[in-house]
Every structure is written in C-alpha cells, then in structure tokens.
Design a protein around this motif. Structure first.
Motif, short mmCIF file in Angstrom:
data_model
loop_
_atom_site.label_atom_id
_atom_site.label_comp_id
_atom_site.label_asym_id
_atom_site.label_seq_id
_atom_site.Cartn_x
_atom_site.Cartn_y
_atom_site.Cartn_z
N ALA A 52 0.83 -1.21 0.00
CA ALA A 52 0.00 0.00 0.00
C ALA A 52 0.87 1.26 0.00
O ALA A 52 0.58 2.22 -0.73
N VAL A 53 1.92 1.25 0.80
CA VAL A 53 2.81 2.42 0.85
C VAL A 53 3.50 2.63 -0.49
O VAL A 53 3.55 3.76 -1.00
N LEU A 54 4.00 1.57 -1.09
CA LEU A 54 4.66 1.70 -2.39
C LEU A 54 3.68 2.17 -3.47
O LEU A 54 4.02 3.02 -4.30
N ALA A 55 2.47 1.64 -3.45
CA ALA A 55 1.45 2.08 -4.42
C ALA A 55 1.13 3.55 -4.23
O ALA A 55 1.02 4.31 -5.20
N ALA A 56 0.99 3.97 -2.97
CA ALA A 56 0.70 5.38 -2.69
C ALA A 56 1.83 6.28 -3.18
O ALA A 56 1.59 7.35 -3.77
N LEU A 57 3.07 5.87 -2.95
CA LEU A 57 4.21 6.66 -3.42
C LEU A 57 4.24 6.75 -4.95
O LEU A 57 4.48 7.81 -5.52
N ASN A 58 4.00 5.62 -5.62
CA ASN A 58 3.98 5.62 -7.08
C ASN A 58 2.89 6.55 -7.60
O ASN A 58 3.11 7.33 -8.54
N MET A 59 1.72 6.50 -6.99
CA MET A 59 0.62 7.36 -7.43
C MET A 59 0.92 8.83 -7.14
O MET A 59 0.58 9.72 -7.94
N ALA A 60 1.57 9.11 -6.02
CA ALA A 60 1.95 10.50 -5.70
C ALA A 60 2.94 11.04 -6.72
O ALA A 60 2.84 12.20 -7.14
N PHE A 61 3.89 10.20 -7.15
CA PHE A 61 4.83 10.62 -8.19
C PHE A 61 4.10 10.91 -9.50
O PHE A 61 4.40 11.88 -10.20
N GLU A 62 3.13 10.06 -9.85
CA GLU A 62 2.36 10.29 -11.07
C GLU A 62 1.60 11.61 -10.99
O GLU A 62 1.57 12.38 -11.97
N ILE A 63 0.98 11.88 -9.85
CA ILE A 63 0.25 13.14 -9.68
C ILE A 63 1.21 14.33 -9.81
O ILE A 63 0.89 15.32 -10.48
N ALA A 64 2.37 14.23 -9.19
CA ALA A 64 3.36 15.31 -9.27
C ALA A 64 3.80 15.53 -10.72
O ALA A 64 3.95 16.68 -11.16
N ASP A 65 3.99 14.44 -11.47
CA ASP A 65 4.36 14.57 -12.88
C ASP A 65 3.27 15.27 -13.67
O ASP A 65 3.55 16.14 -14.50
N HIS A 66 2.00 14.92 -13.41
CA HIS A 66 0.88 15.56 -14.10
C HIS A 66 0.80 17.05 -13.74
O HIS A 66 0.56 17.89 -14.61
N GLU A 67 1.01 17.36 -12.46
CA GLU A 67 0.96 18.75 -12.03
C GLU A 67 2.08 19.56 -12.68
O GLU A 67 1.87 20.69 -13.12
#
Length: 124
Positions: A52-67
């Motif tokens: 769950a932590v790794l998935a959350a980190l991956n998704m946070a990186f994706e959001i940051a890339d989109h932003e």
C-alpha cells in the motif's frame, strides 16, 4: 453519505462516499487495486502494508508529474497569450492571427493539457 463495499487485493472495505461521487470512488478503487496488484505480482513485496505504501508513493509521483506538466503547459500558454497581446496593436479592432508555428504550439499545448487532465477533466 452513501456507503459502498469494495475489494482491494481481495480484501473488502466499507467506504463512505458522497451520493453523486460513487463512479469516481469506484474508479479510484480500481486504480489503487491495480497499482497494489502490480506491486504484489512483481513478487518482491508480500506485506499488504508495504504494498500500500509503495502504491501510494507511485501514485503520488504520477500526480506530481501531471501537475508539473500542467504547470509547464500553462506557463507556455500564458507566454503565447502575452506574445499575441503585445504583437497586436492596441488601436486596431482586428482579430489577431497567429503564425502557423504559433498555432501548432497552441494545438500541442492544448493536447498536452487534455492528456494531463485525463478523462474527467481534473488533475485530482
């Protein structure tokens, strides 16, 4: 608030959800489930909490890339609009025209914004 039951990695969760947001919630659940399943299936991590932590980190990186991409596209759009505004004489009432190169850049920026915003038209 409506409550919906969902499954993430074969574990059931009861989630509260605003009445008109069920589709968005189910879409988010699918994304989380897919991200966690990918990590689990890679075989290196087995503990659900770590997955769950790794998935959350991956998704946070994706959001940051989109932003970051959205901000860059906005800055380019603002620069183009400023260039058009300064290029058009203030006293005339004609519609400003863009060069072919500027039109291509605007089309590219609009495409990047559409891709960044995704299907629902929102960054988050």
């Amino acid at each position: 608030m409506k409550q919906i039951e969902v499954k993430i990695m074969q574990q059931s969760y009861l989630l509260s959800c605003p009445e008109d947001q069920e589709t968005r919630m189910l879409s988010a659940v699918e994304r989380v489930d897919a991200a966690m399943t990918r990590i689990r299936d890679a075989g290196k991590v087995r503990a659900r909490e770590r997955i769950a932590v790794l998935a959350a980190l991956n998704m946070a990186f994706e959001i940051a890339d989109h932003e970051t991409a959205a901000l860059a596209a906005k800055e380019q759009t603002d620069a183009l609009l400023a260039a058009v505004a300064t290029a058009a004489p203030a006293a005339t009432h004609t519609t400003p025209t863009l060069s072919e190169d500027d039109e291509a850049r605007v089309r590219g920026l609009l495409q990047r914004l559409d891709e960044t915003l995704g299907d629902d038209g929102r960054l988050l």
